[in-house]
Scaffold this motif. Structure first.
Motif, PDB file in Angstrom:
ATOM      1  N   ASN A 195       0.853  -1.190   0.000  1.00  0.00           N
ATOM      2  CA  ASN A 195       0.000   0.000   0.000  1.00  0.00           C
ATOM      3  C   ASN A 195       0.884   1.235   0.000  1.00  0.00           C
ATOM      4  N   ASN A 196       0.834   1.997  -1.094  1.00  0.00           N
ATOM      5  CA  ASN A 196       1.650   3.214  -1.230  1.00  0.00           C
ATOM      6  C   ASN A 196       3.128   2.920  -0.984  1.00  0.00           C
ATOM      7  N   ASN A 197       3.616   1.883  -1.658  1.00  0.00           N
ATOM      8  CA  ASN A 197       5.028   1.479  -1.599  1.00  0.00           C
ATOM      9  C   ASN A 197       5.462   0.986  -0.218  1.00  0.00           C
ATOM     10  N   LYS A 198       4.500   0.598   0.604  1.00  0.00           N
ATOM     11  CA  LYS A 198       4.809   0.090   1.935  1.00  0.00           C
ATOM     12  C   LYS A 198       4.143  -1.267   2.129  1.00  0.00           C
ATOM     13  N   MET A 199       4.916  -2.260   2.544  1.00  0.00           N
ATOM     14  CA  MET A 199       4.385  -3.601   2.741  1.00  0.00           C
ATOM     15  C   MET A 199       3.454  -3.607   3.956  1.00  0.00           C
ATOM     16  N   SER A 200       2.196  -3.991   3.747  1.00  0.00           N
ATOM     17  CA  SER A 200       1.207  -3.964   4.819  1.00  0.00           C
ATOM     18  C   SER A 200       0.838  -5.345   5.321  1.00  0.00           C
ATOM     19  N   VAL A 201       0.718  -6.312   4.426  1.00  0.00           N
ATOM     20  CA  VAL A 201       0.318  -7.665   4.815  1.00  0.00           C
ATOM     21  C   VAL A 201       1.227  -8.658   4.116  1.00  0.00           C
ATOM     22  N   VAL A 202       1.761  -9.585   4.892  1.00  0.00           N
ATOM     23  CA  VAL A 202       2.555 -10.688   4.338  1.00  0.00           C
ATOM     24  C   VAL A 202       2.163 -11.949   5.080  1.00  0.00           C
ATOM     25  N   THR A 203       1.778 -12.977   4.350  1.00  0.00           N
ATOM     26  CA  THR A 203       1.435 -14.259   4.976  1.00  0.00           C
ATOM     27  C   THR A 203       2.408 -15.324   4.485  1.00  0.00           C
ATOM     28  N   PRO A 204       2.686 -16.325   5.327  1.00  0.00           N
ATOM     29  CA  PRO A 204       3.726 -17.297   4.970  1.00  0.00           C
ATOM     30  C   PRO A 204       3.321 -18.275   3.884  1.00  0.00           C
ATOM     31  N   GLY A 205       2.021 -18.573   3.754  1.00  0.00           N
ATOM     32  CA  GLY A 205       1.589 -19.527   2.734  1.00  0.00           C
ATOM     33  C   GLY A 205       1.970 -20.957   3.044  1.00  0.00           C
ATOM     34  N   THR A 206       2.065 -21.282   4.339  1.00  0.00           N
ATOM     35  CA  THR A 206       2.459 -22.639   4.728  1.00  0.00           C
ATOM     36  C   THR A 206       1.282 -23.607   4.783  1.00  0.00           C
ATOM     37  N   GLY A 207       0.070 -23.073   4.685  1.00  0.00           N
ATOM     38  CA  GLY A 207      -1.102 -23.922   4.813  1.00  0.00           C
ATOM     39  C   GLY A 207      -1.609 -24.036   6.236  1.00  0.00           C
ATOM     40  N   ASN A 208      -0.891 -23.433   7.197  1.00  0.00           N
ATOM     41  CA  ASN A 208      -1.280 -23.467   8.609  1.00  0.00           C
ATOM     42  C   ASN A 208      -2.048 -22.191   8.936  1.00  0.00           C
ATOM     43  N   LEU A 209      -3.313 -22.330   9.324  1.00  0.00           N
ATOM     44  CA  LEU A 209      -4.144 -21.164   9.611  1.00  0.00           C
ATOM     45  C   LEU A 209      -3.612 -20.389  10.810  1.00  0.00           C
ATOM     46  N   TYR A 210      -3.087 -21.089  11.815  1.00  0.00           N
ATOM     47  CA  TYR A 210      -2.541 -20.405  12.989  1.00  0.00           C
ATOM     48  C   TYR A 210      -1.398 -19.471  12.591  1.00  0.00           C
ATOM     49  N   ASP A 211      -0.500 -19.944  11.722  1.00  0.00           N
ATOM     50  CA  ASP A 211       0.616 -19.105  11.271  1.00  0.00           C
ATOM     51  C   ASP A 211       0.111 -17.876  10.518  1.00  0.00           C
ATOM     52  N   THR A 212      -0.942 -18.062   9.737  1.00  0.00           N
ATOM     53  CA  THR A 212      -1.495 -16.935   8.982  1.00  0.00           C
ATOM     54  C   THR A 212      -2.106 -15.902   9.916  1.00  0.00           C
ATOM     55  N   ILE A 213      -2.857 -16.349  10.923  1.00  0.00           N
ATOM     56  CA  ILE A 213      -3.447 -15.420  11.891  1.00  0.00           C
ATOM     57  C   ILE A 213      -2.358 -14.673  12.650  1.00  0.00           C
ATOM     58  N   GLN A 214      -1.308 -15.383  13.026  1.00  0.00           N
ATOM     59  CA  GLN A 214      -0.207 -14.743  13.751  1.00  0.00           C
ATOM     60  C   GLN A 214       0.479 -13.692  12.883  1.00  0.00           C
ATOM     61  N   ALA A 215       0.657 -13.974  11.599  1.00  0.00           N
ATOM     62  CA  ALA A 215       1.315 -13.022  10.701  1.00  0.00           C
ATOM     63  C   ALA A 215       0.472 -11.769  10.508  1.00  0.00           C
ATOM     64  N   ILE A 216      -0.850 -11.910  10.558  1.00  0.00           N
ATOM     65  CA  ILE A 216      -1.739 -10.780  10.297  1.00  0.00           C
ATOM     66  C   ILE A 216      -2.008  -9.978  11.554  1.00  0.00           C
ATOM     67  N   TYR A 217      -2.358 -10.661  12.655  1.00  0.00           N
ATOM     68  CA  TYR A 217      -2.811  -9.974  13.855  1.00  0.00           C
ATOM     69  C   TYR A 217      -1.758  -9.872  14.951  1.00  0.00           C
ATOM     70  N   GLY A 218      -0.644 -10.572  14.814  1.00  0.00           N
ATOM     71  CA  GLY A 218       0.410 -10.457  15.803  1.00  0.00           C
ATOM     72  C   GLY A 218       0.448 -11.609  16.795  1.00  0.00           C
ATOM     73  N   ALA A 219       1.555 -11.702  17.521  1.00  0.00           N
ATOM     74  CA  ALA A 219       1.772 -12.818  18.444  1.00  0.00           C
ATOM     75  C   ALA A 219       0.845 -12.762  19.646  1.00  0.00           C
ATOM     76  N   LYS A 220       0.489 -11.546  20.133  1.00  0.00           N
ATOM     77  CA  LYS A 220      -0.367 -11.435  21.303  1.00  0.00           C
ATOM     78  C   LYS A 220      -1.750 -12.017  21.027  1.00  0.00           C
ATOM     79  N   THR A 221      -2.275 -11.731  19.857  1.00  0.00           N
ATOM     80  CA  THR A 221      -3.572 -12.291  19.481  1.00  0.00           C
ATOM     81  C   THR A 221      -3.471 -13.796  19.300  1.00  0.00           C
ATOM     82  N   ALA A 222      -2.389 -14.244  18.677  1.00  0.00           N
ATOM     83  CA  ALA A 222      -2.215 -15.679  18.447  1.00  0.00           C
ATOM     84  C   ALA A 222      -2.149 -16.452  19.761  1.00  0.00           C
TER      85      ALA A 222
END
Length: 655
Positions: A191-218
């Motif tokens: 977004n405007n030359n700034k990386m906003s969302v990156v997901t690992p693409g490992t197939g693990n939903l927990y890893d995806t949630i952690q990448a998006i919302y952070g470790a505290k939420t996970a």
């Protein structure tokens, strides 16, 4: 000459664009879903100016041949279905064949695609729905779609778009939900030359949630699973100690399709009903799999809704899955609700009062109004009395015997009232000093006469002192004067008092330094908002500095705000900023002040001393609009002597 005309294809596409392409986020959703249908394992989305000037979606999917590229831009041309019977078993996200031609009709559209094994790819260029231009071009395997100047030829639709930040946030929300629906795909959102969302693409939903919302939420996630005869549910939901301010944090995925459904939302609410306050919602990612024949996806042009063959069964299944997740075997709901995974420690400085041992106290200690933000702000008001005083059993005892010696207790209370009156008079007589504006700052929505509980032409007159006589349900202050009875909502009243106090400050709100700084973690969207509104937060008394990726160090909070409430207030302000459309700086500040006042005010359920109740009543009497809080809720109701007489049928007794 006939009156009925057959519309040309360009007009038809522009009409369809009103349903399929509502805003830039709709374009991104359609293009990303096409990439997912094409078997992509990596999808990159890039936007500028909220998507209004530039959008590009790149995938590494199967790509298209030159012949398919020619057909793909035709209306109702699709590779997803062939006949009407396929609608009953459609398993792809797209199937209407309207996305590409309708997008191309309202933008400057470029499609670049190549299949594996082809030497060259195909470039298709369309400007505002005109004749397409086809050329051979070199490109990577997969498809890239670039959309520029959206709605440039339909200005009537373009003027209804929100601010660039709001439109960019909507795109961010779509990318997040799409990434949660397919954790096996690696997503990159720029977004405007700034990386906003990156997901690992490992197939693990927990890893995806952690990448998006952070470790505290996970860390607060609870896994939920349910497998019935033809209903399968999996996913995660947060514990009752981790709540969000809106339902936007909940994602429902049915057969890999993101949908909105009231029955699913209601099932979650019912399961959490006794565990969370009314103002909070758990973060949830629910993946539901049902036989394709039991749902109808051909309901909404944007495919955001679907119909279940038996919606009540889905409701029951979701309710059971959520309930099982938050109530493991052997543990009760109350126990789960009371657990706080990471209790936060707050340290604050408070003045110490020393009394020589040779000088006994001549009267009981009367507790001062607790300053919000101090360590004792949430303590019981009775802590200021001697331990031997005992808790009064009646209102009469509370007024006339607040210590073992009734006479001294009453004298102390009278002295407190006299002191309060002197302070109030000094405040009224004091001239307005530099840097302090008159208390006539208009609230967000100025209440009119209809907002007052009194009849037209009647106003609430504070003749003499309004004396508190007790509390009801630790929520409402009951008071009286020579003319009638008053019922005051203590939270709404204090909220109004604080709001007027904050609004009267021309400069920054005074703040207090924290002895121990707090580290606040945000997701990417919240972090961008904090960074963009640093000056606004500083003017409100919240001084923060970046301490890491998506982390900020909170160093100072407003003097009237409890330290324990600071993080919640900041997150509510961020929610308000996300929801706001284009507005003035003054309106943003007023909305933030209302949020700060609401969170800093005393809450329902807090026990107040008589002095504290008196302070609230006297302060409320000098506000500009004592009848309503900043959000429009009534703060005080009056029952005159005449009205009370009518209620008790005393009109003929000459009371």
């Amino acid at each position: 000459m006939t009156m009925i005309h057959v519309l040309d294809d360009n007009t038809i596409n522009k009409i369809a664009a009103g349903e399929v392409v509502e805003r830039p986020a709709s374009v991104i959703k359609e293009l990303v879903e096409n990439a997912m249908d094409a078997g992509a394992t990596r999808i990159e989305v890039e936007i500028m100016a909220g998507g209004t000037s530039f959008m590009r979606v790149t995938d590494n999917g199967r790509g298209m041949s030159a012949e398919d590229a020619h057909l793909a831009i035709l209306r109702h041309a699709t590779s997803k279905i062939r006949e009407v019977g396929d609608l009953n078993t459609v398993g792809t996200l797209g199937f209407r064949g309207e996305a590409l031609p309708t997008i191309a009709s309202v933008s400057r559209f470029t499609l670049l695609t190549r299949r594996e094994g082809d030497d060259l790819g195909t470039r298709v260029t369309i400007t505002g729905g005109k004749e397409p231009d086809f050329i051979e071009a070199g490109c990577n395997i997969g498809t890239t779609v670039k959309v520029e100047d959206l709605f440039f030829n339909t200005p009537a639709r373009k003027k209804f778009l929100k601010t660039n930040h709001t439109e960019g946030s909507r795109i961010n929300d779509f990318i997040v939900k799409l990434a949660l629906s397919r954790p096996d795909i690696e997503f990159h959102f720029i977004n405007n030359n700034k990386m906003s969302v990156v997901t690992p693409g490992t197939g693990n939903l927990y890893d995806t949630i952690q990448a998006i919302y952070g470790a505290k939420t996970a860390d607060s996630l609870l896994a939920l699973t349910l497998e019935d005869e033809d209903v399968k549910i999996s996913g995660y939901i947060t514990k009752p100690s981790m709540l969000k301010s809106s339902r936007a944090w909940q994602t429902y995925i049915v057969n890999s399709r993101i949908i909105q459904n009231r029955a699913i939302a209601k099932a979650i609410d019912n399961a959490y009903k006794s565990l969370i306050p009314k103002s909070g919602f758990p973060l949830a990612v629910l993946r539901i799999e049902v036989p394709q024949r039991t749902i109808d996806v051909n309901v909404h042009p944007q495919k955001s809704e679907l119909k279940f063959e038996d919606e009540s069964r889905i409701f029951k299944a979701v309710y059971k899955a959520v309930l099982d997740a938050i109530r493991p075997a052997g543990r009760g709901l109350g126990e789960v609700a009371a657990v706080v995974e990471k209790p936060e420690q707050h340290v604050a400085m408070e003045p110490m009062q020393f009394v020589p041992a040779t000088e006994p106290l001549s009267e009981p200690i009367i507790p001062q109004w607790p300053q919000a933000g101090n360590a004792h702000a949430g303590a019981s008001p009775q802590q200021g009395h001697p331990a031997s005083a005992g808790k009064p059993k009646t209102i009469y005892e509370a007024v006339h015997r607040s210590s073992p010696i009734p006479a001294e207790s009453m004298a102390g209370f009278s002295a407190a009232q006299q002191s309060l009156r002197r302070e109030k008079q000094d405040t009224l007589d004091a001239p307005v000093t530099e840097g302090r504006v008159a208390e006539t700052t208009p609230p967000i929505s100025s209440p009119d006469a209809s907002a007052a509980p009194c009849s037209e032409g009647e106003s609430l007159q504070y003749e003499g002192t309004v004396v508190p006589i007790g509390q009801v349900d630790l929520t409402y202050i009951i008071a009286q004067d020579a003319k009638g009875l008053y019922i005051v909502d203590q939270h709404a009243a204090h909220e109004r008092i604080l709001f007027d106090k904050f609004s009267a400050m021309a400069g920054d709100i005074p703040s207090q330094q924290l002895l121990v700084h707090q580290i606040l973690s945000f997701d990417q969207k919240e972090s961008d908002l904090v960074e963009a509104h640093q000056e606004l937060f500083a003017s409100l008394g919240f001084h923060m500095e970046m301490s890491g990726e998506r982390e900020f160090r909170l160093m100072e909070v407003p003097a009237d705000v409890p330290v324990s409430e600071a993080e919640d207030i900041i997150r509510e302000i961020l929610t308000d900023l996300m929801d706001m459309h284009e507005t003035t700086a003054k309106e943003i500040r007023q909305a933030c002040l209302a949020t700060t006042a609401c969170r800093a005010a005393i809450k329902a359920g807090e026990e107040l001393s008589f002095r504290q109740m008196q302070i609230i009543l006297d302060a409320l009497a000098h506000t500009a609009f004592p009848y309503t809080c900043p959000h429009g809720r009534p703060t005080i109701l009056k029952f005159s002597s005449e009205e009370l007489a009518k209620m008790f049928k005393r009109t003929g007794f000459g009371f």
